[in-house]
Design a protein around this motif. Structure first.
Motif, PDB file in Angstrom:
ATOM      1  N   UNK A  94     -80.394  40.273  58.831  1.00 47.01           N
ATOM      2  CA  UNK A  94     -79.362  40.853  57.973  1.00 47.01           C
ATOM      3  C   UNK A  94     -78.016  40.169  58.193  1.00 47.01           C
ATOM      4  N   UNK A  95     -77.666  39.895  59.477  1.00 51.29           N
ATOM      5  CA  UNK A  95     -76.393  39.229  59.787  1.00 51.29           C
ATOM      6  C   UNK A  95     -76.358  37.832  59.178  1.00 51.29           C
ATOM      7  N   UNK A 113     -74.330  34.043  54.983  1.00 49.94           N
ATOM      8  CA  UNK A 113     -74.612  33.159  53.857  1.00 49.94           C
ATOM      9  C   UNK A 113     -73.909  33.660  52.598  1.00 49.94           C
ATOM     10  N   UNK A 114     -73.931  34.981  52.377  1.00 50.71           N
ATOM     11  CA  UNK A 114     -73.276  35.551  51.209  1.00 50.71           C
ATOM     12  C   UNK A 114     -71.762  35.309  51.268  1.00 50.71           C
ATOM     13  N   UNK A 115     -71.188  35.414  52.464  1.00 49.76           N
ATOM     14  CA  UNK A 115     -69.746  35.159  52.610  1.00 49.76           C
ATOM     15  C   UNK A 115     -69.442  33.690  52.329  1.00 49.76           C
ATOM     16  N   UNK A 155     -69.664  32.845  48.686  1.00 46.79           N
ATOM     17  CA  UNK A 155     -68.774  33.642  47.840  1.00 46.79           C
ATOM     18  C   UNK A 155     -69.561  34.608  46.959  1.00 46.79           C
ATOM     19  N   UNK A 156     -70.434  35.383  47.620  1.00 52.85           N
ATOM     20  CA  UNK A 156     -71.255  36.351  46.893  1.00 52.85           C
ATOM     21  C   UNK A 156     -70.798  37.781  47.171  1.00 52.85           C
ATOM     22  N   UNK A 157     -69.562  37.960  47.460  1.00 58.75           N
ATOM     23  CA  UNK A 157     -69.006  39.313  47.592  1.00 58.75           C
ATOM     24  C   UNK A 157     -69.443  40.034  48.829  1.00 58.75           C
TER      25      UNK A 157
END
Length: 439
Positions: free
Chosen positions: A424-425, A430-432, A435-437
């Motif tokens: 999950x971390x 990766x989302x950060x 730029x996936x909010x």
């Protein structure tokens, strides 16, 4: 209890029995939504996402039968297991005939109850595991095939070449009560016209030059199973007339034979042709078209269901690498992105063929876009055209893959991470970065 635990609905107004069942089912790892009135259950069931409903027939407001008939009208209604007293057995039997799954009579043995409930839930789980595709269009096709599997009416499967009409026909047979019976597939476009009648209906010894012994045709060998006529629009007019008699009268004759033979099988047909146009042009009998077209199942082309592309790639990859003893580890995200960008004019058949070639010839360890589309190898940009770096392409592919996982899990990051096979971390990071909010 785990959020992934199986879930059932319990409709029981007796607090002692209700509490007892809830506690016993919890020991089995089953979550229970307990409603004590029929109205409460009727309001909650559509959004409860239960795998089965255990329901008392006698309730203080709605009776169990009224509740069942209300729920049965909703899409994807769960199966019902009724609890009944001896005085209500006739009603329980009537409910079984109306589509209820099972019933137990009070007092019942808990072990028997758990076995019956377990069978119901396994059946429900099997029915909900995608067999033909994960897209909404293919899940609807699958639901329709499961419904028509219970009846014996003729089925016509339509769709473009390569959409999987043969696979759909075999699936329909596999989920029917006659799955153990023969499935005789005939490609009407592949058999020479002068041999078609003999192959379809058989012939007697001496029926024509070279007929040295009796030959049983596909219609006879189908027995109590399925006669599947693929590309039926290719049948010549005289055979269309004979097939019409088979459908109408359930009998046929071997070529050169006088004894009528019963046709006991189920007729499933398929074609990529435009039947209304063929009928209007006089190339296909209108009466036969009406007879074979009792239930029509349309197979959507792959371009209308891109959600199935990656799912199909994974299934083909697993089967092909096992058969070919390939050293490939998996399919790269770039190969998936290239596949999603392709129009697939040859549909599922083209996808399978490209996957087979990629597994056979890929140098590994990961399947890459060039393995799937070798004809596209070479310069990807002409003079003056700008292309991004390989790192940009990888980031773009990763971003799209994460977005698909989040969409599939309703935005649940933990579930998406599990689906992607990462922590999950790691997914948050990766989302950060992409730029996936995730801030």
């Amino acid at each position: 209890m785990s959020p992934d635990a199986p879930r059932i609905g319990l409709v029981e107004d007796d607090p002692i029995m209700g509490e007892s069942l809830v506690q016993r089912l919890a020991l089995e790892g089953i979550a229970v939504c307990w409603w004590q009135t029929g109205q409460e259950a009727a309001s909650a069931l559509p959004g409860a996402h239960v795998q089965a409903v255990v329901c008392d027939i006698r309730l203080p407001d709605l009776d169990g039968e009224t509740l069942f008939r209300q729920v049965a009208r909703t899409p994807d209604a769960p199966p019902f297991l009724f609890i009944t007293g001896h005085a209500d057995i006739d009603q329980a039997v009537r409910l079984m005939r109306s589509g209820a799954a099972d019933y137990v009579t009070k007092p019942f043995e808990m072990a028997d109850f758990l076995v019956r409930l377990g069978d119901l839930m396994r059946s429900r789980a099997d029915e909900h595991a995608p067999a033909l595709g994960t897209s909404a269009a293919m899940r609807e096709v699958e639901r329709l095939l499961r419904r028509v599997a219970r009846i014996g009416s003729p089925v016509l499967i339509t769709g473009e070449t390569g959409t999987g009409k043969d696979v759909a026909a075999r699936f329909l047979h596999a989920v029917s009560d006659n799955a153990s019976k023969p499935f005789m597939a005939v490609n009407c476009a592949a058999i020479p016209a002068d041999l078609m009648e003999s192959e379809l209906f058989g012939h007697e010894r001496g029926a024509f030059t070279g007929a040295v012994q009796r030959h049983l045709g596909y219609a006879e060998r189908a027995a109590d199973g399925v006669l599947f006529l693929d590309e039926i629009a290719e049948l010549r007019p005289d055979l269309q007339a004979k097939l019409l008699r088979v459908v109408e009268n359930r009998i046929f004759h071997r070529l050169g034979g006088e004894q009528p033979l019963p046709f006991r099988g189920r007729l499933i047909t398929a074609s990529s042709a435009d039947f209304p146009a063929l009928v209007q042009a006089g190339r296909f009998r209108q009466d036969l078209y009406y007879r074979i077209n009792v239930v029509t199942v349309r197979m959507p082309p792959l371009r209308e269901r891109p959600e199935d592309v990656v799912w199909l790639m994974a299934r083909f990859f697993a089967a092909l690498t096992e058969r070919m003893d390939s050293s490939l580890k998996g399919i790269s995200a770039l190969a998936q992105e290239a596949a999603l960008a392709h129009a697939w004019p040859g549909n599922v058949r083209e996808l399978h063929n490209r996957m087979e070639r990629a597994v056979a010839l890929g140098l590994g360890p990961w399947m890459m876009p060039g393995d799937l589309f070798p004809e596209a190898a070479g310069p990807v940009a002409g003079p003056g055209q700008q292309i991004g770096s390989l790192e940009d392409a990888r980031a773009d592919a990763e971003k799209r893959h994460i977005l698909r996982a989040l969409e599939a899990t309703g935005g649940e990051v933990a579930a998406a991470a599990k689906l992607l096979g990462i922590g999950r971390t790691t997914l948050w990071e990766k989302m950060r970065r992409l730029d996936l909010g995730a801030d």
